[in-house]
Design an enzyme around this catalytic site. Structure first.
Site, PDB file in Angstrom:
ATOM      1  N   ARG A  86      -4.844  16.094  17.433  1.00 57.07           N
ATOM      2  CA  ARG A  86      -5.935  15.222  17.002  1.00 57.07           C
ATOM      3  C   ARG A  86      -5.470  14.442  15.780  1.00 57.07           C
ATOM      4  O   ARG A  86      -5.203  15.033  14.727  1.00 57.07           O
ATOM      5  CB  ARG A  86      -7.181  16.056  16.669  1.00 57.07           C
ATOM      6  CG  ARG A  86      -8.291  15.246  16.042  1.00 57.07           C
ATOM      7  CD  ARG A  86      -9.530  16.086  15.749  1.00 57.07           C
ATOM      8  NE  ARG A  86     -10.530  15.252  15.134  1.00 57.07           N
ATOM      9  CZ  ARG A  86     -10.925  15.354  13.862  1.00 57.07           C
ATOM     10  NH1 ARG A  86     -10.435  16.289  13.070  1.00 57.07           N
ATOM     11  NH2 ARG A  86     -11.830  14.535  13.384  1.00 57.07           N
ATOM     12  N   HIS A 130     -11.420   7.969  10.139  1.00 53.69           N
ATOM     13  CA  HIS A 130     -11.358   9.142   9.260  1.00 53.69           C
ATOM     14  C   HIS A 130     -11.207   8.600   7.831  1.00 53.69           C
ATOM     15  O   HIS A 130     -10.225   8.850   7.147  1.00 53.69           O
ATOM     16  CB  HIS A 130     -10.198  10.052   9.675  1.00 53.69           C
ATOM     17  CG  HIS A 130     -10.265  11.454   9.145  1.00 53.69           C
ATOM     18  ND1 HIS A 130     -10.171  12.569   9.948  1.00 53.69           N
ATOM     19  CD2 HIS A 130     -10.398  11.927   7.881  1.00 53.69           C
ATOM     20  CE1 HIS A 130     -10.230  13.670   9.205  1.00 53.69           C
ATOM     21  NE2 HIS A 130     -10.364  13.297   7.933  1.00 53.69           N
ATOM     22  N   GLU A 175     -16.712  13.261  10.434  1.00 48.89           N
ATOM     23  CA  GLU A 175     -17.565  13.686   9.323  1.00 48.89           C
ATOM     24  C   GLU A 175     -18.254  12.514   8.611  1.00 48.89           C
ATOM     25  O   GLU A 175     -18.006  12.274   7.423  1.00 48.89           O
ATOM     26  CB  GLU A 175     -16.748  14.490   8.300  1.00 48.89           C
ATOM     27  CG  GLU A 175     -16.096  15.731   8.886  1.00 48.89           C
ATOM     28  CD  GLU A 175     -15.308  16.532   7.837  1.00 48.89           C
ATOM     29  OE1 GLU A 175     -15.236  16.094   6.691  1.00 48.89           O
ATOM     30  OE2 GLU A 175     -14.792  17.597   8.195  1.00 48.89           O
ATOM     31  N   ASN A 302     -16.474  20.499  12.827  1.00 47.48           N
ATOM     32  CA  ASN A 302     -15.560  20.949  11.769  1.00 47.48           C
ATOM     33  C   ASN A 302     -16.279  22.009  10.952  1.00 47.48           C
ATOM     34  O   ASN A 302     -17.404  21.783  10.485  1.00 47.48           O
ATOM     35  CB  ASN A 302     -15.188  19.788  10.839  1.00 47.48           C
ATOM     36  CG  ASN A 302     -14.333  18.738  11.538  1.00 47.48           C
ATOM     37  OD1 ASN A 302     -13.944  18.902  12.688  1.00 47.48           O
ATOM     38  ND2 ASN A 302     -14.046  17.656  10.831  1.00 47.48           N
ATOM     39  N   TYR A 304     -15.754  25.087   7.805  1.00 46.10           N
ATOM     40  CA  TYR A 304     -14.927  25.760   6.796  1.00 46.10           C
ATOM     41  C   TYR A 304     -15.644  26.934   6.128  1.00 46.10           C
ATOM     42  O   TYR A 304     -15.049  27.956   5.866  1.00 46.10           O
ATOM     43  CB  TYR A 304     -14.466  24.754   5.718  1.00 46.10           C
ATOM     44  CG  TYR A 304     -13.484  23.746   6.290  1.00 46.10           C
ATOM     45  CD1 TYR A 304     -12.125  24.015   6.298  1.00 46.10           C
ATOM     46  CD2 TYR A 304     -13.915  22.555   6.864  1.00 46.10           C
ATOM     47  CE1 TYR A 304     -11.214  23.126   6.853  1.00 46.10           C
ATOM     48  CE2 TYR A 304     -13.020  21.658   7.424  1.00 46.10           C
ATOM     49  CZ  TYR A 304     -11.673  21.951   7.411  1.00 46.10           C
ATOM     50  OH  TYR A 304     -10.767  21.080   7.981  1.00 46.10           O
ATOM     51  N   GLU A 379     -11.822  20.839  13.618  1.00 43.96           N
ATOM     52  CA  GLU A 379     -11.135  21.272  12.384  1.00 43.96           C
ATOM     53  C   GLU A 379     -11.627  22.653  12.000  1.00 43.96           C
ATOM     54  O   GLU A 379     -12.834  22.925  12.036  1.00 43.96           O
ATOM     55  CB  GLU A 379     -11.444  20.355  11.185  1.00 43.96           C
ATOM     56  CG  GLU A 379     -10.773  19.021  11.210  1.00 43.96           C
ATOM     57  CD  GLU A 379     -11.108  18.182   9.980  1.00 43.96           C
ATOM     58  OE1 GLU A 379     -11.414  18.757   8.903  1.00 43.96           O
ATOM     59  OE2 GLU A 379     -11.084  16.945  10.105  1.00 43.96           O
TER      60      GLU A 379
HETATM   61  O1  IFM Z   1      -8.916  17.466   4.608  1.00 42.81           O
HETATM   62  C1  IFM Z   1     -10.233  17.436   5.049  1.00 42.81           C
HETATM   63  C2  IFM Z   1     -10.357  16.543   6.274  1.00 42.81           C
HETATM   64  O2  IFM Z   1      -9.881  15.266   6.038  1.00 42.81           O
HETATM   65  C3  IFM Z   1     -11.792  16.445   6.694  1.00 42.81           C
HETATM   66  N1  IFM Z   1     -12.390  17.761   6.833  1.00 42.81           N
HETATM   67  C4  IFM Z   1     -12.197  18.695   5.779  1.00 42.81           C
HETATM   68  C5  IFM Z   1     -10.738  18.797   5.417  1.00 42.81           C
HETATM   69  C6  IFM Z   1     -10.545  19.819   4.275  1.00 42.81           C
HETATM   70  O3  IFM Z   1     -11.253  19.425   3.147  1.00 42.81           O
END
Ligand code: IFM
Length: 473
Positions: A86, A130, A175, A302, A304, A379
């Site tokens: 990706r 992006h 995002e 995505n 985290y 992600e």
């Molecule tokens: O590095 C970023 C990415 O560009 C977009 N999503 C979160 C990642 C980590 O912060």
């Protein structure tokens, strides 16, 4: 805040054969060559060249030099056995001033990238935006200006026609929450503006760009790709008695401001009510919602960490652990009384709490709301302070993070969630936006002095997973 994450570390779990494992990157974060071969200036060039904007004073002028090391990086992906890659396309490489003249050298670069992937048996997944908006468009108002969405449509038509015989998954935006609220609300990201009403206008124009981009792609591609958008949906935890109300407000701004128009065809009424003192949403014109509300084939997610929220009591010292770099403005217009509460660790190097249970819950929730929509993790990954020992990077924390989150993905699938793939963030260390090079997310290390790439232990582990489809020991 305690979390039930202790048991999320299975090995031996088997993923279906057609589940796709890959890695993700983004143009500004890895390419470098910022002023070569006709590339125009983006808002991130301007932002990173402005003193004080990036914590370590870095910029993306060279970063991983991927633009010049394309073949080496493609070979690296092949060595890791990736099934998909990706990447994002730099708009100012294709349309340097954001409108009008097209830069053939930019198209050729991505064409070589896509061909190089296909030759190596790797599926190309292209993201159109992006975050690297051409600076001349920002000079005319950026995403606050409706015209930017139409320029995005034109750019999409150009690159869609050029690569639309080979790209297999198209993602319109990455995002948009970050583009709108960090770019125009908190100012932590380019272009660094801090106005709540502007941030909300940017939300709508990004949504509009998504819809216009989908139509443009559908009109020009010649293969039969899948269409998608990637959202960083916020996994929220309410704290105390006011937690539910705080979750509602943040969910409206952070999640439903995008899923509402894109997937339900309307902005949620509570979002409009919460923000009524900031804007009347007059920028939403007749017909916009029909443009935005188009079928997609797969939703990119995505993930985290989680956010814990409550309503601030107005008396005690206010915490604001929203997981993003401290900044001048608010990333949450209209939710001024919401307080982001520090959560229990462990944390990654970003200070983000590690919460695979939040991941599983989010996936289950999204599936419950959109049961017919397949999902893909576009992600997931972690920054840690890596150390090089005798030429190797032993990064057990990153492997542990990946294992736990893949366990969560597997459990969600067992629970009936239709998940099609997982892209680790990131293929290699890169320019981490406002944090510069101080945070490393790669499963491959990049030495920023020599630009040498070294596969970390986590990369070797991930490679085995990709090959076997079984979570390794
Ligand atoms: O590095 C970023 C990415 O560009 C977009 N999503 C979160 C990642 C980590 O912060």
């Amino acid at each position: 805040m305690s979390s039930g994450n202790a048991d999320y570390r299975d090995s031996g779990l088997v993923f279906p054969e057609d589940f796709v494992f890959g890695a993700a990157t983004a143009s500004y974060q890895i390419e470098g060559a910022w002023n070569e071969d006709g590339r125009g200036v983006s808002i991130w060039d301007t932002f990173s060249h402005t003193p004080g904007r990036i914590s370590d004073g870095a910029n993306g002028d060279v970063t991983d030099d991927h633009y010049h090391r394309l073949e080496e990086d493609l070979d690296l992906m092949k060595r890791l056995g990736l099934q998909a890659y990706r990447f994002s396309i730099s708009w100012p490489r294709i349309v340097p001033t954001g409108s009008g003249e097209v830069n053939q050298a930019g198209i050729d670069f991505y064409s070589r990238l896509v061909d190089g992937l296909i030759t190596r048996g790797i599926t190309p997944i292209a993201t159109l935006y992006h975050w690297d908006l051409p600076q001349p468009l920002e000079d005319k108002g950026g995403w606050v200006n409706r015209e930017t969405a139409y320029r995005f449509e034109e750019y999409t038509r150009v690159i869609g026609a050029a690569l639309g015989d080979r790209v297999q998954i198209w993602t319109t935006l990455n995002e948009p929450w970050c583009s709108a609220y960090l770019g125009y609300g908190s100012g932590a990201h380019a272009p660094g503006r801090t106005d709540g009403a502007d941030a909300l206008a940017a939300v709508h124009h990004l949504n509009l760009a998504h819809g216009l981009g989908l139509s443009a792609l559908r009109a020009v591609v010649s293969n039969d790709p899948q269409y998608s958008v990637t959202l960083n949906l916020h996994a929220l935890r309410g704290v105390g008695e006011t937690g539910a109300e705080a979750v509602r407000q943040i969910d409206a701004l952070g999640n439903r401001a995008f899923t509402g128009p894109m997937l339900h065809g309307a902005y949620p009424q509570d979002l409009l009510d919460d923000t009524a003192s900031i804007t009347d949403w007059g920028f939403v014109q007749e017909g916009d919602l029909e443009i935005i509300h188009q079928p997609i084939d797969v939703l990119g997610i995505n993930y985290y960490s989680t956010n814990a929220v409550r309503i601030w009591d107005g008396v005690s010292e206010r915490v604001s652990a929203d997981g993003h770099k401290p900044s001048a403005g608010s990333a949450w217009p209209g939710a001024d009384r919401v307080e982001f509460v520090q959560q229990d660790g462990p944390y990654t190097e970003m200070g983000w709490n590690i919460a695979p249970d939040g991941f599983e819950q989010l996936l289950r929730d999204v599936h419950a709301e959109f049961p017919d929509l397949p999902l893909m993790i576009t992600e997931n990954g972690a920054a840690f302070a890596d150390v090089v020992t005798d030429g190797a990077v032993h990064d057990p924390e990153r492997t542990d993070y990946l294992r736990r989150h893949l366990t969560a993905v597997h459990r969600a699938m067992e629970g009936g969630v239709d998940l099609r793939g997982y892209m680790v963030w990131s293929l290699m260390d890169n320019f981490e936006w406002a944090y510069g090079f101080s945070k490393r997310f790669g499963v491959v290390r990049v030495d920023y002095d020599t630009l040498v790439r070294t596969v970390k232990d986590s990369g070797l582990w991930y490679s085995e997973l990709v090959r076997t489809h079984v979570i390794p020991e």
